[in-house]
Design an enzyme around this catalytic site. Structure first.
Site, PDB file in Angstrom:
ATOM      1  N   GLU A 179      -3.490 -16.757 -37.368  1.00 46.25           N
ATOM      2  CA  GLU A 179      -3.195 -17.391 -38.652  1.00 46.25           C
ATOM      3  C   GLU A 179      -2.835 -18.865 -38.533  1.00 46.25           C
ATOM      4  OE1 GLU A 179      -0.263 -14.781 -40.371  1.00 46.25           O
ATOM      5  OE2 GLU A 179      -1.814 -13.488 -41.235  1.00 46.25           O
ATOM      6  N   GLU A 203       0.098  -1.249 -21.555  1.00 45.37           N
ATOM      7  CA  GLU A 203       1.364  -1.972 -21.396  1.00 45.37           C
ATOM      8  C   GLU A 203       1.997  -1.762 -20.032  1.00 45.37           C
ATOM      9  OE1 GLU A 203       5.147   0.345 -23.069  1.00 45.37           O
ATOM     10  OE2 GLU A 203       3.692  -0.111 -24.638  1.00 45.37           O
TER      11      GLU A 203
END
Length: 307
Positions: free
Chosen positions: A89, A120
């Site tokens: 963004e 992860e």
């Protein structure tokens, strides 16, 4: 359950149980909604409590990016998706050049729409992904992890530290390994979740707030806004073209017709059009002034160098 961070998941505050939610499934919907809302308020308060850490981190990051560095946001699972979202963004909102703000998450782009939680645990992959980004000492690595111990993120930190990039932890538990391994840390201590261990809840809310604050104010310091106006917006669709016209009109104190004319002459660049109108110069001069002022509108209008 203990909430002391003893290095295991069982010792983490974010993995504890919230007493108010013990009978969550028995509560009426109104009470459930009220409980979730109150916990999100706690997320806001946790970020407020970390405000001085945020100030330090933003100011330190601005120094690196002014030297040409990049912001690289890294995470796994929910923190990784939030990092990728925040990075994505920054382009349309602040007009940053492609590659200046990067989101990196465990499992790569395929893990954004579809969970790939095993990624992860891969310390080596975190290091490999950051090495592939060709890090330099001017880069800033924002390492996001609710637990503060995610192996993928720790691998990324190790790679960043090896080239002396600035590393900043965004975590939700105190005294975490990731905070200790980073140069700076923002600790938004949110505590146990309504759904025990589901750190996509208020821990995730706090992470989003931290990332919003960090990237927004970093971009403000780099001159991507004029006051509260996003004068570096990329007008890539109808809504954003309308928004660019409104922003220029507001910034320069002119009507929308004048703003539209200036935008046309400026090739659609709201920042250039703003300087043209405020300084009374043509597009070429406005661009030259902005270059000399490192993109800061106020300095460009005054004809001075970057602040």
């Amino acid at each position: 359950m203990s909430t002391r961070n003893d290095g295991t998941l069982n010792g983490l505050a974010t993995e504890g149980r919230l007493p108010e939610a013990a009978d969550l499934d028995l509560l009426p919907t109104s009470a459930q909604v009220a409980l979730l809302c109150e916990q999100d308020h706690r997320a806001v308060r946790a970020v407020q409590a970390a405000s001085e850490q945020l100030v330090t981190a933003i100011d330190a990051a601005a120094v690196r990016l002014r030297r040409g560095g990049r912001l690289i946001e890294v995470g796994a699972g929910t923190p990784g998706r939030l990092a990728v979202l925040d990075a994505a963004e920054c382009g349309p909102t602040f007009g940053v050049e492609e590659g200046q703000v990067i989101g990196v998450m465990a499992g790569g782009s395929d893990a954004v729409p579809k969970a790939a939680e095993n990624g992860e645990d891969d310390h080596r992959a975190g290091a490999t992904d950051l090495v592939a980004a060709s890090l330099t000492s001017d880069d800033v690595v924002l390492a996001v992890s609710a637990s503060g111990r995610t192996p993928y993120v720790r691998g990324a930190i190790a790679a960043a530290s090896a080239v002396r990039a600035l590393t900043i932890a965004v975590v939700n538990n105190p005294d975490s390994p990731i905070a200790a391994e980073c140069d700076l840390a923002v600790e938004a201590l949110t505590g146990p979740e309504v759904i025990s261990g589901s750190t996509r809840l208020k821990a995730g809310t706090a992470q989003k707030l931290v990332l919003n604050t960090f990237s927004t104010l970093l971009m403000v310091k780099l001159g991507h806004t004029y006051g509260d106006l996003m004068v570096n917006v990329r007008a890539s669709n109808t809504k954003l073209r309308w928004r660019s016209q409104r922003i220029v009109a507001e910034a320069a104190g002119v009507d929308t017709e004048q703003a539209a004319e200036a935008l046309t002459e400026a090739g659609g660049q709201a920042k250039v059009a703003t300087v043209m109108l405020l300084a009374g110069v043509d597009a070429a001069t406005a661009r030259s002034r902005l270059t000399a002022a490192a993109g800061h509108v106020r300095a460009a209008v005054a004809g001075s160098a970057a602040p």
